[in-house]
Write a protein that holds these residues in place. Structure first.
Motif, short mmCIF file in Angstrom:
data_model
loop_
_atom_site.label_atom_id
_atom_site.label_comp_id
_atom_site.label_asym_id
_atom_site.label_seq_id
_atom_site.Cartn_x
_atom_site.Cartn_y
_atom_site.Cartn_z
N PHE A 1 0.76 -1.10 -0.11
CA PHE A 1 -0.08 -0.29 -0.22
C PHE A 1 0.89 0.86 0.63
O PHE A 1 2.14 1.20 0.55
N THR A 2 0.20 1.93 -0.45
CA THR A 2 0.65 3.49 -0.09
C THR A 2 0.34 5.00 -0.23
O THR A 2 -1.11 4.69 -0.51
N THR A 3 0.40 5.54 0.82
CA THR A 3 -0.51 6.17 1.27
C THR A 3 -0.32 7.93 0.71
O THR A 3 -1.13 8.92 1.06
N THR B 1 -2.28 -0.72 -3.70
CA THR B 1 -3.02 -0.68 -3.18
C THR B 1 -3.15 0.80 -2.84
O THR B 1 -2.49 1.37 -1.90
N THR C 1 -4.31 4.27 -0.50
CA THR C 1 -4.78 4.03 0.74
C THR C 1 -6.31 5.51 0.45
O THR C 1 -7.55 5.13 1.35
N THR D 1 -10.18 -0.36 0.92
CA THR D 1 -8.57 -0.38 1.14
C THR D 1 -8.46 0.34 2.45
O THR D 1 -7.02 -0.04 2.92
N ARG D 2 -9.26 0.87 3.78
CA ARG D 2 -8.38 0.43 5.33
C ARG D 2 -8.28 -0.36 5.19
O ARG D 2 -7.85 -0.92 6.76
N THR E 1 -5.21 -2.44 4.25
CA THR E 1 -4.34 -1.54 4.82
C THR E 1 -4.16 -1.90 5.94
O THR E 1 -2.73 -2.69 6.35
N ARG E 2 -4.94 -2.12 6.95
CA ARG E 2 -4.91 -2.62 8.18
C ARG E 2 -4.44 -3.45 8.36
O ARG E 2 -3.70 -4.00 9.60
N ARG F 1 -0.71 -3.71 7.44
CA ARG F 1 -0.04 -3.26 8.48
C ARG F 1 0.20 -4.46 9.87
O ARG F 1 1.19 -4.46 10.52
N THR G 1 3.59 -7.89 3.99
CA THR G 1 3.23 -7.71 2.94
C THR G 1 3.32 -8.73 2.68
O THR G 1 3.76 -9.88 2.93
N PHE H 1 6.03 -3.96 6.20
CA PHE H 1 5.87 -3.43 5.17
C PHE H 1 5.86 -2.89 4.62
O PHE H 1 5.09 -2.10 3.40
#
Length: 357
Positions: A30-32, A52, A54, A113-114, A117-118, A121, A125, A267
């Motif tokens: 994921f990327t923020t 993904t 976020t 996607t939240r 991501t959680r 984390r 990965t 991650f």
């Protein structure tokens, strides 16, 4: 058509498939970043991965050729929340959906996607697959069993040498070793007034030096740095010959070249909001990053490398400098400018090393 993202540990996330026949496998990350989805999609450092986002609203400003960071996208898939089908921006040339379809990038949208991501984390990965909801279990198992490529640098590097010229007189000449370099990095090096010759990743040290560079740049790129020991050997041959500046994968390869070690992060750091402290000035800069490996700080003991930058969030090594030679590196991407230009001084430092200042 309904589709799903299935992670290696059995977690399942549902959504809509842009292409009803899309099937893919890759490492799910994921990327923020809140903007720059096209830059992320075409960043070679995401090679072999299912990306993904976020941020939930993707595609608002469309896509355009000028934002491409490589000749094509190397991602295995794209997982997002809302896919905007009516972009509004004066620079837009096509919608994100059209961009993805034309390049056959599997996209699963309307995903939580939240939650994805959680999960990453927490669990780290891992491999995942994107498939239509109707895909049978046997086909899913076969897809999950596919081995992901290891030496992805060979996939993304340029196949031939090319040059970015400059009109500046007496301009320094930089040879950039392309491990998956972003176009924006090359543009920023070129913009400071340097002529840049870009060479394939496995160019030998003798060939690099034969180009008579004033400095050598080691680029960003994908994958595990320990998968390319032959490149590390060439970097060892270049040490002490010319000033060297490394970014991201180039930073990790430099560390290996001088006897340090790297490790895989849980991650990784992927986003535009990583705080980095410059240990020489005490200033904290906001940085853009995209990496899943880092330099082991404990392995630096006994090497000629000193830590210059640290990540404020987790104390990972973000910068190194050789204690005797004109060599330095950073883990992050200074040209991405989330600060917006907190880190552009690094290009000036490279310039000064080449000029002997």
């Amino acid at each position: 058509m309904k589709g799903k993202l299935i992670l290696e540990d059995g977690a399942v996330y549902t959504g809509e498939l842009l292409d009803s026949a899309a099937k893919t496998v890759g490492e799910v990350v994921f990327t923020t970043t809140m903007t720059g989805y096209q830059e992320s999609l075409t960043d070679p450092s995401f090679c072999g991965q299912i990306l993904t986002m976020t941020y939930p609203l993707i595609g608002n400003y469309g896509a355009a050729e000028q934002f491409m960071q490589a000749r094509r996208s190397f991602v295995r898939g794209f997982v997002i929340g809302e896919l905007c089908d009516a972009p509004n921006n004066w620079q837009a040339e096509e919608s994100l959906a059209a961009f993805l379809s034309a390049r056959k990038i599997p996209c699963l949208y309307n995903v939580d996607t939240r939650a994805v991501t959680r999960h990453i984390r927490s669990a780290g990965t891992m491999k995942g697959v994107i498939v239509p909801e109707t895909t049978d279990e046997r086909e899913i198992r076969a897809l999950c069993a596919e081995k992901l490529p290891r030496n992805v640098v060979e996939t993304v590097t340029t196949t031939e040498t090319y040059t970015l010229e400059t009109a500046q007189e007496h301009a320094p000449h930089i040879v950039a070793m392309d491990f998956g370099v972003k176009r924006s990095i090359l543009r920023n090096i070129n913009r400071i007034g340097a002529k840049v010759t870009v060479v394939p990743a496995h160019t030998r040290a003798e060939e690099v030096l034969a180009l008579r560079p004033d400095g050598i740049f080691l680029s960003n790129g994908p994958g595990d740095p320990t998968d390319v020991p032959e490149i590390v050997e060439e970097i060892q041959k270049l040490a002490g010959k010319k000033p060297i500046f490394g970014i991201c994968l180039g930073h990790q390869l430099l560390a290996l070249a001088f006897g340090a070690k790297t490790y895989k992060m849980k991650f990784g750091h992927r986003g535009g909001n990583q705080p980095v402290k410059n240990l020489r000035t005490g200033k904290v800069h906001i940085s853009a990053q995209n990496h899943g490996y880092a330099v082991d700080p404990d392995s630096l003991a006994g090497t000629p490398l000193a830590v210059t930058h640290m990540n404020v969030n987790d104390d990972t090594v973000e910068g190194l400098r050789h204690t005797q030679l004109p060599i330095f590196s950073v883990q992050y991407h200074p040209e991405a400018a989330p600060g917006p230009d907190d880190n552009m001084y690094l290009f000036d430092e490279f310039w000064n090393l080449m000029k002997g200042v």
